[in-house]
Design a protein around this motif. Structure first.
Motif, PDB file in Angstrom:
ATOM      1  N   LYS A 465       0.828  -1.201   0.000  1.00 44.24           N
ATOM      2  CA  LYS A 465       0.000   0.000   0.000  1.00 44.24           C
ATOM      3  C   LYS A 465       0.864   1.253   0.000  1.00 44.24           C
ATOM      4  N   THR A 466       1.940   1.248   0.753  1.00 37.79           N
ATOM      5  CA  THR A 466       2.824   2.406   0.831  1.00 37.79           C
ATOM      6  C   THR A 466       3.482   2.684  -0.513  1.00 37.79           C
ATOM      7  N   GLU A 467       3.888   1.609  -1.201  1.00 41.35           N
ATOM      8  CA  GLU A 467       4.534   1.775  -2.506  1.00 41.35           C
ATOM      9  C   GLU A 467       3.536   2.288  -3.555  1.00 41.35           C
ATOM     10  N   LEU A 468       2.297   1.806  -3.504  1.00 42.54           N
ATOM     11  CA  LEU A 468       1.267   2.287  -4.423  1.00 42.54           C
ATOM     12  C   LEU A 468       0.947   3.758  -4.150  1.00 42.54           C
ATOM     13  N   ARG A 469       0.976   4.113  -2.894  1.00 37.99           N
ATOM     14  CA  ARG A 469       0.699   5.498  -2.507  1.00 37.99           C
ATOM     15  C   ARG A 469       1.718   6.453  -3.130  1.00 37.99           C
ATOM     16  N   ASN A 482     -11.998  10.954   1.716  1.00 42.35           N
ATOM     17  CA  ASN A 482     -13.421  10.833   1.423  1.00 42.35           C
ATOM     18  C   ASN A 482     -14.032   9.454   1.672  1.00 42.35           C
ATOM     19  N   ASP A 483     -13.241   8.407   1.656  1.00 41.39           N
ATOM     20  CA  ASP A 483     -13.784   7.062   1.935  1.00 41.39           C
ATOM     21  C   ASP A 483     -12.675   6.158   2.486  1.00 41.39           C
ATOM     22  N   ARG A 484     -12.288   6.483   3.714  1.00 41.21           N
ATOM     23  CA  ARG A 484     -11.146   5.791   4.323  1.00 41.21           C
ATOM     24  C   ARG A 484     -11.416   4.305   4.542  1.00 41.21           C
ATOM     25  N   GLU A 485     -12.651   3.967   4.897  1.00 41.00           N
ATOM     26  CA  GLU A 485     -12.990   2.561   5.143  1.00 41.00           C
ATOM     27  C   GLU A 485     -12.838   1.723   3.878  1.00 41.00           C
ATOM     28  N   TRP A 486     -13.293   2.281   2.722  1.00 42.98           N
ATOM     29  CA  TRP A 486     -13.144   1.554   1.459  1.00 42.98           C
ATOM     30  C   TRP A 486     -11.666   1.359   1.135  1.00 42.98           C
ATOM     31  N   GLN A 488      -9.188   1.170   3.157  1.00 41.08           N
ATOM     32  CA  GLN A 488      -8.617   0.173   4.055  1.00 41.08           C
ATOM     33  C   GLN A 488      -8.981  -1.233   3.596  1.00 41.08           C
ATOM     34  N   SER A 489     -10.204  -1.398   3.133  1.00 43.41           N
ATOM     35  CA  SER A 489     -10.685  -2.732   2.744  1.00 43.41           C
ATOM     36  C   SER A 489     -10.123  -3.188   1.401  1.00 43.41           C
TER      37      SER A 489
END
Length: 627
Positions: A465-469, A482-486, A488-489
Motif C-alpha cells: 500500500k505504501t509503494e502504491l501510494r 473521502n472514503d477511508r474505510e473503502w 482500508q478494505s
C-alpha cells in the motif's frame, strides 16, 4: 490471674520478660511457669513469634492488650510491614490464639534462605545502660534480627553470646546477664561505606520494630518500589522494569562479600529474589531484602508508606493555559490523560479544561516553568473561539488578534474561516470539500479514483500500500479523505514473511559471546584519547549486541556473569582513570603533578578519599623515583 508480672523494658523481647518472671517467681520447673502464664504446660517458649497471647493477657490483667504485646514485645512488626494483608492478619490471629505451629511457615521464615541467628546477641553499652537504669539487663529485640551486627543506638559492634535461641528444651526460660559469655562479631575486610550501610540497616530494623504501618493491598509495596524505579530511570513510565540496569547498579552498591553477610546474593535470572521483588507479590520476601532494596532506592520506611503514585506532571489541579479563558494560568484543570511517547518512551500529558481548551506536552515536569509549557494545542474550545469572534467584530487587525490570542496568523485565519466570520483579510485557500460539489459530480470523482486504485493493484500486484501510494499520491489522498474505510478494505494486506523456525543453540552462543567480550575487555581503551567506563551497556554497544544482552540475559549466563565481574562502579572507574592518566603523562614525558592528574582524568576535587590517596601515592612514587 497472676498476683504480679514484670514490667517490660524498652525494646525487650516478650520471651525475656517471661524469663524474668520465671526467675523471680521461684519456680523450680519452667513447666510450672508455663502453666501459670498460659494455663497449660505444653506451650513452647518461642522467642520471636509466640502464640497463646490472649491467654497470657487474661492472666496478667488489663495493663495491655494482646495486640500491644504483639507489636511492642515480639518480632511481629519486623515481618508484618512486608507481609500481604491477609498474611499479616492470619499471623496476628495465630499469635493471639493457639496455632503457633503455623506462624513461621505462613510468613516464609521456615523456607527462607535468610536464616535466623542461632544464639542471642547483645550490646555491651546497652548492658551497662540497663544495669545503671534497672539493675538488670535483658534480651533486646533489635539485636536478634538477621543482618543487625551493629547496635543502632550506640553504633558499636554487637556480640554473640553462647546462649542458644533454639534451645533443645523449648520449655526453658533463660535470662540475660551481664556476665554471659560472648564474642564480638568480626567485620574485618569490610569498607567504611559498608560499615556505614550496616549501621543504616540496624537503624532501619529498629524503625521496623516500632512500625505499625501495614500494606493495604497485596501490591502496595511493589507499587511504591515501581514509583521510585521510574523516578531513578530503572523502569519506564508504563512500568517496564529495566533489569539490565538494576543488577549492575545493585552489585556496584553492594559487594558480593556484603550480600553474603546478609544472606542475600543476587544472580541475573528470572527466579532471583531481586527480580521477583519488583514483580507482583504473590509470596513474602524476608525483611532484610526489603531493607536492601530501600537502601538501593535511597528511601526509608516512612517515605515508603507515604509515597504517592507516579505523577510525572505533579498533583491536580493543573493550570489552564488558554489566554482567552478567565482562569488563564489558574489551577482549575482536573482532567488529565497520560500516555507514553512511542519514540522516547516518556510520558505525554493531555490536559482538558472546562473552557474547552485541550493541550498536551511531553513530561515529566521538572521545573516550575514546565507547568506553563504547551507542547501542542489539540482543541481551542468554545471560549477561545468566542473571543476570536468578538475581536473580529470589534474590527481588530490580524496582528492584534494574533498577539492577544497568542496564536499565529495562519491559525487565526483558519478558525475565522471555519466560523464563517466576515474578515478584512484574505481567507486561506481551502480545498473544496465534497459538500461544495454537486452530489453527482462527487460520486463520479470518487468512483473514478476507486477504479484507478484497483487498476494500480492489478498492474503492480507485488507492491504494498505504501509503494502504491508513492506512485499515485493524489488518488490515495482523495480516497483517504473521502472514503477511508473503502481504502482500508481494498488495499494490499501486509503479510509477514515466514521465517524458518531455527532453534538457537544458546550454550554455543554464550561461549562465543564470552570469548568476544573477553577480547574486547582485554583491549579496552587501547589507543583511545580518554577511557570509558566498563558497563553492560558500553560493552553491548562496542560489540553491537546491546539488544541481545538486554533481552536474553538469562540465556547467556556465563557471559552475563563475566560482565558483572568486570563491570566498574564509579570508584573503580575513577581509580582506573587515575592509573591511565599517570601512564599517559609518563609516555609524554610530562611531570606527574596532582593538578595535572585531576585535569587530565576529568576528576573533581570532591572525589572520594580513596581516589585522593591513590593520586597522592602516584605523585609520591614519581618524586621518589626522580631522587
Amino acid at each position: 490471674m497472676l498476683n504480679w508480672f514484670p514490667t517490660p523494658y524498652p525494646d525487650e523481647l516478650l520471651y525475656s520478660v517471661l524469663a524474668r518472671y520465671h526467675v523471680r517467681s521461684g519456680n523450680v520447673s519452667p513447666k510450672m511457669t508455663t502453666e501459670e502464664l498460659f494455663g497449660k504446660r505444653t506451650v513452647r517458649a518461642v522467642w520471636d513469634l509466640p502464640a497463646n497471647l490472649n491467654t497470657l493477657q487474661s492472666k496478667t490483667g488489663d495493663y495491655w492488650t494482646a495486640e500491644q504485646l504483639i507489636f511492642n514485645y515480639t518480632m511481629y512488626p519486623y515481618y508484618a510491614a512486608f507481609l500481604l494483608p491477609q498474611q499479616a492478619k492470619q499471623v496476628m490471629q495465630s499469635m493471639m490464639g493457639n496455632k503457633g505451629s503455623t506462624i513461621h511457615t505462613r510468613i516464609g521464615v521456615a523456607a527462607s534462605n535468610v536464616k535466623l541467628k542461632k544464639n542471642y546477641w547483645v550490646c555491651s553499652d546497652c548492658i551497662k545502660e540497663d544495669m545503671a537504669a534497672y539493675g538488670e539487663t535483658y534480651w533486646h529485640r533489635t539485636h536478634q534480627c538477621p543482618g543487625v551486627f551493629i547496635c543502632p543506638k550506640h553504633e558499636v559492634l554487637l556480640e554473640e553470646t553462647v546462649v542458644s535461641a533454639k534451645a533443645f528444651n523449648q520449655h526453658e526460660y533463660i535470662i540475660a546477664t551481664p556476665m554471659v559469655e560472648k564474642s564480638k562479631v568480626n567485620l574485618k575486610g569490610f569498607q567504611k561505606e559498608e560499615i556505614q550501610m550496616l549501621k543504616q540497616i540496624a537503624k532501619a530494623t529498629d524503625s521496623l520494630l516500632n512500625n505499625r504501618n501495614l500494606q493495604t493491598t497485596d501490591n502496595t509495596l511493589r507499587g511504591k518500589y515501581l514509583v521510585l524505579l521510574k523516578q531513578m530511570g530503572y523502569a519506564s513510565p508504563n512500568g517496564f522494569v529495566k533489569r539490565d540496569k538494576i543488577y549492575p547498579s545493585f552489585k556496584a552498591k553492594f559487594s558480593k562479600h556484603f550480600l553474603e553477610l546478609l544472606q542475600s546474593n543476587v544472580e541475573f535470572k528470572e527466579a532471583d529474589w531481586l527480580t521477583m521483588i519488583f514483580q507482583k507479590h504473590r509470596k513474602s520476601f524476608h525483611p532484610i531484602r526489603h531493607l536492601l532494596v530501600m537502601l538501593f532506592l535511597d528511601t526509608d520506611l516512612n517515605h515508603l508508606f507515604d509515597i504517592n503514585k507516579y505523577q510525572p506532571f505533579g498533583k491536580a489541579p493543573w493550570l489552564c493555559l488558554n489566554v482567552a479563558c478567565p482562569n488563564f494560568r489558574k489551577p482549575v484543570v482536573t482532567d488529565l490523560t497520560i500516555t507514553i511517547d512511542y519514540d522516547t518512551r516518556k510520558p505525554v500529558g493531555t490536559f482538558r479544561c472546562d473552557c474547552g481548551f485541550v493541550y498536551s506536552r511531553r513530561g515529566p515536569d521538572q521545573t516550575r516553568e514546565d507547568r506553563i509549557r504547551i507542547g501542542r494545542i489539540k482543541e481551542y474550545g468554545h471560549i477561545w473561539r468566542g473571543r476570536l469572534s468578538d475581536l473580529v467584530t470589534e474590527g481588530k487587525k490580524l496582528m492584534e488578534i494574533s498577539r492577544e490570542l497568542n496564536s499565529d496568523r495562519a491559525t487565526i485565519k483558519k478558525y475565522a474561516a471555519e466560523l464563517e466570520l466576515t474578515v478584512p483579510w484574505k481567507s486561506p485557500r481551502n480545498e473544496k470539500k465534497h459538500n461544495d460539489v454537486p452530489f453527482e459530480d462527487y460520486e463520479k470523482q470518487l468512483t473514478e479514483r476507486k477504479n484507478k486504485w484497483l487498476e494500480l493493484q492489478k498492474l503492480y500486484p507485488e507492491k504494498s500500500k505504501t509503494e502504491l501510494r508513492k506512485i499515485a499520491p493524489d488518488v490515495y489522498a482523495y480516497l483517504y479523505r473521502n472514503d477511508r474505510e473503502w481504502l482500508q478494505s481494498f488495499s494490499p494486506v501486509k503479510t509477514k514473511k515466514q521465517t524458518p523456525n531455527r532453534r538457537v543453540n544458546w550454550e554455543k552462543r554464550d561461549e562465543e559471546m564470552l570469548k568476544t567480550i573477553m577480547k574486547v575487555v582485554q583491549s579496552w581503551d587501547k589507543n583511545v584519547e580518554k577511557p570509558t567506563r566498563i558497563t553492560i551497556t558500553s560493552i553491548g554497544i562496542k560489540i553491537n549486541k546491546l539488544s541481545l544482552l538486554q533481552k536474553f540475559a538469562d540465556k547467556i549466563p556465563k557471559t552475563i556473569d563475566y560482565i558483572h565481574k568486570v563491570s566498574e562502579d564509579t570508584l573503580m572507574f575513577q581509580r582506573r582513570r587515575v592509573e591511565w592518566c599517570v601512564e599517559k603523562l609518563k609516555d609524554e614525558g610530562e611531570p606527574i603533578i596532582e593538578w595535572k592528574i585531576y585535569k587530565k582524568a576529568g576528576l573533581r576535587p570532591t572525589v572520594s578519599n580513596d581516589v585522593k590517596r591513590l593520586i597522592s601515592l602516584r605523585v609520591t612514587e614519581y618524586e621518589s623515583a626522580k631522587k
